[in-house]
Design a protein around this motif. Sequence first.
Motif, PDB file in Angstrom:
ATOM      1  N   ALA A  99      -2.926 -19.894   2.742  1.00 33.64           N
ATOM      2  CA  ALA A  99      -3.863 -20.821   3.367  1.00 33.64           C
ATOM      3  C   ALA A  99      -3.955 -22.130   2.588  1.00 33.64           C
ATOM      4  O   ALA A  99      -4.008 -23.220   3.176  1.00 33.64           O
ATOM      5  CB  ALA A  99      -5.247 -20.171   3.480  1.00 33.64           C
ATOM      6  N   ARG A 100      -3.950 -22.041   1.267  1.00 36.26           N
ATOM      7  CA  ARG A 100      -4.017 -23.256   0.457  1.00 36.26           C
ATOM      8  C   ARG A 100      -2.726 -24.060   0.570  1.00 36.26           C
ATOM      9  O   ARG A 100      -2.755 -25.301   0.595  1.00 36.26           O
ATOM     10  CB  ARG A 100      -4.302 -22.893  -1.002  1.00 36.26           C
ATOM     11  N   LEU A 101      -1.601 -23.382   0.624  1.00 29.97           N
ATOM     12  CA  LEU A 101      -0.326 -24.076   0.812  1.00 29.97           C
ATOM     13  C   LEU A 101      -0.276 -24.749   2.185  1.00 29.97           C
ATOM     14  O   LEU A 101       0.222 -25.876   2.316  1.00 29.97           O
ATOM     15  CB  LEU A 101       0.827 -23.094   0.655  1.00 29.97           C
ATOM     16  N   ALA A 102      -0.779 -24.074   3.197  1.00 28.17           N
ATOM     17  CA  ALA A 102      -0.784 -24.657   4.540  1.00 28.17           C
ATOM     18  C   ALA A 102      -1.657 -25.907   4.589  1.00 28.17           C
ATOM     19  O   ALA A 102      -1.304 -26.897   5.258  1.00 28.17           O
ATOM     20  CB  ALA A 102      -1.276 -23.619   5.546  1.00 28.17           C
ATOM     21  N   GLU A 103      -2.772 -25.869   3.880  1.00 27.43           N
ATOM     22  CA  GLU A 103      -3.632 -27.056   3.819  1.00 27.43           C
ATOM     23  C   GLU A 103      -2.899 -28.210   3.150  1.00 27.43           C
ATOM     24  O   GLU A 103      -2.967 -29.361   3.597  1.00 27.43           O
ATOM     25  CB  GLU A 103      -4.914 -26.732   3.068  1.00 27.43           C
ATOM     26  N   ARG A 104      -2.173 -27.904   2.092  1.00 26.72           N
ATOM     27  CA  ARG A 104      -1.388 -28.937   1.409  1.00 26.72           C
ATOM     28  C   ARG A 104      -0.306 -29.498   2.329  1.00 26.72           C
ATOM     29  O   ARG A 104      -0.060 -30.702   2.352  1.00 26.72           O
ATOM     30  CB  ARG A 104      -0.754 -28.352   0.139  1.00 26.72           C
TER      31      ARG A 104
END
Length: 506
Positions: A99-104
Amino acid sequence: MTAAADLILYNGDVHVLTDTATPADPAHSAVAIRDGRIVGLSNDYDAAFRADTGTREVDLGGRVVVPGFVDAHTHLAVLGKHGVHADLRGADSPAAATARLAERARETDAGWVLGFGYDDSQWSAALSTADLDAVSEARPVAAIREDMHTATVNGVALAEHGDEMPAADVGEDGRIVEDAVEAVYDATDPDLAGTRPLIEAAQREANERGVTAVHEMVRDSHAPRVYRELDAAGELSVRVRLNYWADHLDAVLETGLVTNHGGGMVTVGGIKTYTDGSLGGRTAKLSEPYADAPGETGQWVVDPSALAALVERADDAGLQVVAHAIGDAAVDAVLDAYEDAGERRHRIEHAELASDDAIERMADLGVVASVQPNFLKWAGSGGLYADRLGTARREASNRFADMLDAGVDVAFGSDCMPLAPLVGVHHAVTAPADAQRLSVTAALRAYTSGGARAGCREDEQGVIREGALADLTVLDASPWEHADAIADEVGVSMTVVDGAVVYDGR
């Protein structure tokens, strides 16, 4: 007439942390500073005589003062990436990391999607290529584990850079180790302009955590130039000791750099080399197989013969050697290489599984144990060490008490996992095994004067006395009074570097 001080810290609880220091010393409540040096250590009444109209006086409100923390093993440029790319620290599952990678990925429109700092030792499932393919099937994606020896990449990254990755270092489901991870670093390393914001972000975090000096490990990086430019501009707020990677040895020799050269806030440390990898990636070199992989004993990143040749060259040139060694076989190989070396105060970084014999040899050879107390977070009965090593070796890991008892010089560092000395002190004080556990005073000394000695500056750094560098850390509570919960109940209120207040969180 005594010259007035530039800065006076008063109404504090000053701990000089000498061998005979008691937890509280009411005679020392004030520190006077002038021109970046400590010029007075006294009670409040006597300190007041050093003030004039140009003196800044700071009421500490009874807070605890200790020597400034010296972190003996850092990667600040990598730490800065947590603030620029996806910060995976604290992610508790593949889904959380993804999820954090997708936000990035949504924040950027081209190039690599990167995340740094995940710890999967407590996850019920491993991060996989499929997870990262869900982030992007058009752009390369990489999640770098906090040990920096292990990562997971998506299908695009493997397709575009797989030919640069040794097959032996590429596992199933996109998990890569060692030289395969280096291929990701090579493809994503920032240029000079991109490096400066990373260093500035990491420097701010260091100041907030009470870190006044770091021993920085640098490789193929613009960081040394950035540090010197910040120093020249008066904008460097942490002292930096540069340890250059072994593949830069020729350049270091050609430019005539020698250990302890330098001035201002930046000095030359030594030559950094690997021997083995990490326990998380099962690449630390062990004498007996891993408990959860009976046929594996890890791998050499630099084999013993190459290591010995490197140590001889560096030692002959007047350079300290800073050798990464985690497994017991790797620690023994480093000590073999140091056996005939000069008195350069050579170091072993990590030394997680040093045997009884190795600890005795370290003491006899004057080798510094540059160790990471925060790694003890994996040393509990249900932690990573239990899985990888089994009970006996888990309890025999990171034996800081045994090292000190044997006369080994112990320096604490964080490896930026995280950059937080109080977290490390907490783990050292509450370690599960007697051989690992230190008193509060001993743990603080390892993070102050221990690091100073590892950096050959024990005469003026990591101590509170007249004439010493004015590098101080102010804590908001007493770690002696909160010994069971230092990480949760003790914080940093103020950081002073070279006589300047670089962080004030009061």
